[in-house]
Design a protein around this motif. Structure first.
Motif, PDB file in Angstrom:
ATOM      1  N   ASN A 180    -100.009  -7.352 -49.508  1.00 53.34           N
ATOM      2  CA  ASN A 180     -98.849  -7.286 -48.961  1.00 53.34           C
ATOM      3  C   ASN A 180     -97.918  -6.571 -49.476  1.00 53.34           C
ATOM      4  N   MET A 181     -97.799  -6.714 -50.914  1.00 54.97           N
ATOM      5  CA  MET A 181     -97.010  -6.097 -51.815  1.00 54.97           C
ATOM      6  C   MET A 181     -97.153  -4.984 -51.804  1.00 54.97           C
ATOM      7  N   ILE A 182     -98.366  -4.409 -52.310  1.00 51.16           N
ATOM      8  CA  ILE A 182     -98.695  -2.914 -52.098  1.00 51.16           C
ATOM      9  C   ILE A 182     -98.084  -2.178 -50.931  1.00 51.16           C
ATOM     10  N   LEU A 183     -98.475  -2.824 -49.787  1.00 42.15           N
ATOM     11  CA  LEU A 183     -97.997  -2.306 -48.263  1.00 42.15           C
ATOM     12  C   LEU A 183     -96.588  -2.106 -48.439  1.00 42.15           C
ATOM     13  N   SER A 184     -96.037  -3.012 -48.738  1.00 39.36           N
ATOM     14  CA  SER A 184     -94.203  -2.987 -49.095  1.00 39.36           C
ATOM     15  C   SER A 184     -93.875  -1.900 -49.799  1.00 39.36           C
ATOM     16  N   ILE A 185     -94.616  -1.705 -51.121  1.00 36.70           N
ATOM     17  CA  ILE A 185     -94.055  -0.707 -52.026  1.00 36.70           C
ATOM     18  C   ILE A 185     -93.989   0.749 -51.326  1.00 36.70           C
ATOM     19  N   PHE A 186     -94.782   1.108 -50.394  1.00 44.46           N
ATOM     20  CA  PHE A 186     -94.890   2.297 -49.655  1.00 44.46           C
ATOM     21  C   PHE A 186     -93.562   2.624 -49.034  1.00 44.46           C
ATOM     22  N   TYR A 187     -93.002   1.526 -48.317  1.00 48.61           N
ATOM     23  CA  TYR A 187     -92.055   1.541 -47.407  1.00 48.61           C
ATOM     24  C   TYR A 187     -90.764   1.528 -48.206  1.00 48.61           C
ATOM     25  N   ILE A 188     -90.500   0.930 -49.265  1.00 54.37           N
ATOM     26  CA  ILE A 188     -89.376   1.060 -49.975  1.00 54.37           C
ATOM     27  C   ILE A 188     -89.059   2.367 -50.656  1.00 54.37           C
ATOM     28  N   SER A 189     -89.900   3.282 -50.786  1.00 53.48           N
ATOM     29  CA  SER A 189     -89.806   4.627 -51.339  1.00 53.48           C
ATOM     30  C   SER A 189     -89.382   5.440 -49.983  1.00 53.48           C
ATOM     31  N   LEU A 243     -98.823  17.858 -51.593  1.00 53.36           N
ATOM     32  CA  LEU A 243     -98.473  16.627 -52.459  1.00 53.36           C
ATOM     33  C   LEU A 243     -98.843  15.227 -52.067  1.00 53.36           C
ATOM     34  N   PHE A 244     -98.716  15.199 -50.768  1.00 53.26           N
ATOM     35  CA  PHE A 244     -99.273  13.898 -50.139  1.00 53.26           C
ATOM     36  C   PHE A 244    -100.735  13.722 -50.345  1.00 53.26           C
ATOM     37  N   GLY A 245    -101.421  14.626 -50.006  1.00 53.68           N
ATOM     38  CA  GLY A 245    -102.994  14.747 -50.062  1.00 53.68           C
ATOM     39  C   GLY A 245    -103.215  14.725 -51.598  1.00 53.68           C
ATOM     40  N   ILE A 246    -102.514  15.101 -52.616  1.00 50.65           N
ATOM     41  CA  ILE A 246    -102.804  14.995 -53.856  1.00 50.65           C
ATOM     42  C   ILE A 246    -102.861  13.415 -54.236  1.00 50.65           C
ATOM     43  N   VAL A 247    -101.675  12.927 -53.883  1.00 48.27           N
ATOM     44  CA  VAL A 247    -101.503  11.314 -54.174  1.00 48.27           C
ATOM     45  C   VAL A 247    -102.708  10.577 -53.428  1.00 48.27           C
ATOM     46  N   SER A 248    -103.014  10.866 -52.431  1.00 45.43           N
ATOM     47  CA  SER A 248    -104.124  10.189 -51.584  1.00 45.43           C
ATOM     48  C   SER A 248    -105.319  10.031 -52.418  1.00 45.43           C
ATOM     49  N   VAL A 249    -105.631  11.469 -52.996  1.00 41.28           N
ATOM     50  CA  VAL A 249    -106.880  11.408 -53.568  1.00 41.28           C
ATOM     51  C   VAL A 249    -106.571  10.693 -55.021  1.00 41.28           C
ATOM     52  N   ALA A 250    -105.683  10.763 -55.501  1.00 38.92           N
ATOM     53  CA  ALA A 250    -105.415   9.908 -56.784  1.00 38.92           C
ATOM     54  C   ALA A 250    -105.475   8.507 -56.760  1.00 38.92           C
ATOM     55  N   THR A 251    -105.379   8.115 -55.315  1.00 41.96           N
ATOM     56  CA  THR A 251    -105.601   6.492 -55.134  1.00 41.96           C
ATOM     57  C   THR A 251    -106.963   6.146 -55.337  1.00 41.96           C
ATOM     58  N   ALA A 252    -107.977   7.047 -55.140  1.00 40.83           N
ATOM     59  CA  ALA A 252    -109.325   6.919 -55.284  1.00 40.83           C
ATOM     60  C   ALA A 252    -109.541   6.470 -56.733  1.00 40.83           C
ATOM     61  N   PHE A 253    -108.758   6.813 -57.617  1.00 44.34           N
ATOM     62  CA  PHE A 253    -109.066   6.539 -59.135  1.00 44.34           C
ATOM     63  C   PHE A 253    -108.295   5.642 -59.612  1.00 44.34           C
ATOM     64  N   THR A 254    -107.465   4.797 -58.870  1.00 45.91           N
ATOM     65  CA  THR A 254    -106.788   3.608 -59.503  1.00 45.91           C
ATOM     66  C   THR A 254    -107.782   2.425 -59.739  1.00 45.91           C
ATOM     67  N   HIS A 255    -107.363   1.773 -60.879  1.00 45.46           N
ATOM     68  CA  HIS A 255    -108.154   0.653 -61.280  1.00 45.46           C
ATOM     69  C   HIS A 255    -107.511  -0.691 -61.439  1.00 45.46           C
ATOM     70  N   SER A 256    -106.095  -0.815 -60.942  1.00 42.97           N
ATOM     71  CA  SER A 256    -105.275  -1.887 -61.282  1.00 42.97           C
ATOM     72  C   SER A 256    -104.010  -2.188 -60.347  1.00 42.97           C
ATOM     73  N   ARG A 257    -103.855  -3.177 -59.897  1.00 44.99           N
ATOM     74  CA  ARG A 257    -102.466  -3.442 -58.859  1.00 44.99           C
ATOM     75  C   ARG A 257    -101.509  -2.437 -59.204  1.00 44.99           C
ATOM     76  N   ALA A 298    -101.222   0.386 -60.742  1.00 47.68           N
ATOM     77  CA  ALA A 298    -101.604   1.897 -60.583  1.00 47.68           C
ATOM     78  C   ALA A 298    -101.658   2.070 -59.214  1.00 47.68           C
ATOM     79  N   ILE A 299    -102.303   1.152 -58.183  1.00 47.69           N
ATOM     80  CA  ILE A 299    -102.147   1.315 -56.980  1.00 47.69           C
ATOM     81  C   ILE A 299    -100.508   1.548 -56.300  1.00 47.69           C
ATOM     82  N   CYS A 300     -99.888   0.372 -56.685  1.00 52.06           N
ATOM     83  CA  CYS A 300     -98.499   0.242 -56.557  1.00 52.06           C
ATOM     84  C   CYS A 300     -97.745   1.744 -56.833  1.00 52.06           C
ATOM     85  N   GLY A 301     -98.128   2.337 -58.044  1.00 57.30           N
ATOM     86  CA  GLY A 301     -97.376   3.359 -58.241  1.00 57.30           C
ATOM     87  C   GLY A 301     -97.784   4.668 -57.296  1.00 57.30           C
TER      88      GLY A 301
END
Length: 490
Positions: free
Chosen positions: A108-117, A144-158, A160-163
């Motif tokens: 839920n926190m990860i989802l909230s981070i998206f909406y804050i920005s 840039l949106f697509g690039i960040v989406s691809v970057a999500t595939a390489f996250t390994h921690s909470r 990182a994915i929040c960022g």
């Protein structure tokens, strides 16, 4: 200065009338009279009636050409950007929580981070779009949106994915700022349906390069978004004058046609102006629609992020691929109604009443194949269409829609906490919140409709000619919805 495509009969009295209204005229080599549709000229009288007429055949051809060059590209961009935003729900079923060691309310926190920005940057993005021009702004932010989406595939921690979700919210705010036509919004429910199908197909692969399981979803869908954004650099434009694929005559017709629907407008695309920005945000219709959109997004975004999880709680014995596929039908139903409602609205030339009628959805529909999507999805296009119909200048429209989207995403932020894992499978909190939101929509939309009807009657008693006497065209244009000849479009 250009001339519109429609010939006006040689009539000196008509020519003098047009010139007295600030409409410049010119005659061609055969002495035929044309109206000038260039910068600084009005296209309506003081009561909002068009001063020029148009060849319906030429208008249809122009509309078809505009749709051909813009709708496919922008629609598919919207489709995949929405998929890139909501595919975290599909990734959750495919092991995201386990791989990132998410516990308790971490999802839920990860989802909230998206909406804050998203909320913080929505209105600044609208202003930036005006400054840069949508022909460059939309493709760049989608890239840039697509690039960040691809970057999500390489996250390994909470962390990182929040960022990356925070960055995704920034570019989502920027991308969404330029969507003006309700037709694009059908891609939201289609994204839910197609996202489930695409995720199911992706998960049948053993790997995508070095990526496996849920990481493949983000990578493949992000790459598609990047490809579409590169195409949009060619097909999209900022304004009629810069459209490489329009003839000079079509550009003139486009300018004149738009201005003929905007009372007191002297420009199709005006400059950034604080007064007009504030006028768009404080427009009474903007305020009531934004409140409605806030409540609506509590349901819509809740579905986007939690639908796969809800399906899993209802059908725990199914495989992950089967659960992904069961998230498709509600969105398919939603897509149908997203097209049907605006079509009915166009036929009736009514929006406010239809907006009110979207609210009586059963909050228990989530349990019965989630048919709630049949009504909640339509408020995306309907809300922006209603706002667009009730503002005049382009700057006011940009700020009004930006404000509407920002308010909607406050509802989205609330939705990230509406479905808690321990509340399943009935989800009393989430479903109860949806019922309360639907009730609020019904009340607000109905009261606003009554007020609009009453205010239009009050405006009928005003003398527009007297009130506008002595005002310059620029001063009249700044009035926007406060123009005495303006009428609310219900």
């Amino acid at each position: 200065m250009g001339s519109s495509e429609k010939e006006i009969p040689q009539d000196l009295q008509l020519e003098q009338q047009l010139q007295s209204q600030g409409i410049k005229t010119e005659r061609d080599g055969e002495g035929k009279l044309h109206t000038a549709a260039g910068h600084g000229n009005l296209a309506t009288d003081e009561n909002g009636n068009p001063l020029v007429t148009f060849d319906p055949v030429a208008v249809r051809k122009l509309r078809w050409k505009l749709d051909l060059y813009t709708v496919p590209t922008v629609s598919f961009l919207y489709l995949f950007c929405f998929i890139d935003r909501a595919n975290i729900g599909n990734a959750r079923l495919a092991g995201l929580e386990k791989d990132l060691n998410l516990q308790g309310f971490d999802y839920n926190m990860i989802l909230s981070i998206f909406y804050i920005s998203y909320i913080i940057f929505e209105i600044p993005a609208s202003v930036c779009c005006k400054w840069m021009g949508p022909g460059w702004f939309l493709p760049l932010t989608s890239l840039l949106f697509g690039i960040v989406s691809v970057a999500t595939a390489f996250t390994h921690s909470r962390a990182a994915i929040c960022g990356v979700r925070f960055l995704l919210g920034i570019f989502e705010a920027a991308r969404r700022a330029t969507f003006r036509l309700s037709l694009y919004m059908v891609m939201a429910p289609l994204a839910g349906a197609f996202g489930g199908l695409l995720a199911s197909a992706i998960l049948t692969l053993d790997n995508f390069g070095s990526l496996h399981a849920w990481r493949m979803i983000f990578a493949i869908e992000g790459i598609i978004t990047i490809g579409l954004s590169l195409i949009s650099f060619v097909t999209l434009t900022d304004r009629p004058e810069t459209a490489r694929w329009l003839t000079a005559e079509e550009k003139e017709l486009c300018i004149a046609r738009v201005k003929s629907e905007r009372i007191g407008a002297t420009e199709v695309i005006d400059g950034i102006d604080r007064k007009k920005i504030w006028s768009g945000i404080t427009n009474p219709v903007t305020l009531e629609i934004a409140a409605i959109f806030l409540f609506n997004n509590i349901t819509v975004q809740g579905l986007a992020f939690f639908l796969p999880t809800i399906v899993r709680s209802i059908y725990p014995e199914f495989t992950v691929v089967q659960q992904q596929l069961y998230s498709v039908p509600p969105y398919a139903v939603g897509a149908f109604f997203v097209l049907a409602y605006p079509a009915l609205s166009w036929y009736l030339d009514r929006r406010q009443v239809l907006i009110a009628l979207t609210s009586p959805s059963s909050h228990r529909a989530l349990r019965r194949h989630l048919l709630i999507a049949s009504s909640t999805m339509v408020l995306g296009p309907m809300s922006n269409a209603q706002i667009s119909a009730n503002v005049v200048s382009d700057t006011a429209r940009s700020s009004a829609i930006g404000f509407n989207v920002m308010m909607g995403n406050i509802g989205g932020l609330a939705s990230t906490w509406s479905y808690i894992s321990w509340d399943g499978p009935d989800y009393h909190i989430g479903n109860g919140l949806n019922l309360a939101a639907a009730s609020a929509i019904l009340i607000i939309a109905t009261l606003a409709w009554l007020w609009m009807k009453r205010d239009n009657k009050r405006r009928d008693g005003r003398n527009a000619e007297e009130e506008l006497a002595g005002m310059s065209p620029a001063e009249i244009a700044d009035l926007d919805w406060k123009h005495p000849g303006f009428r609310w479009r219900t």
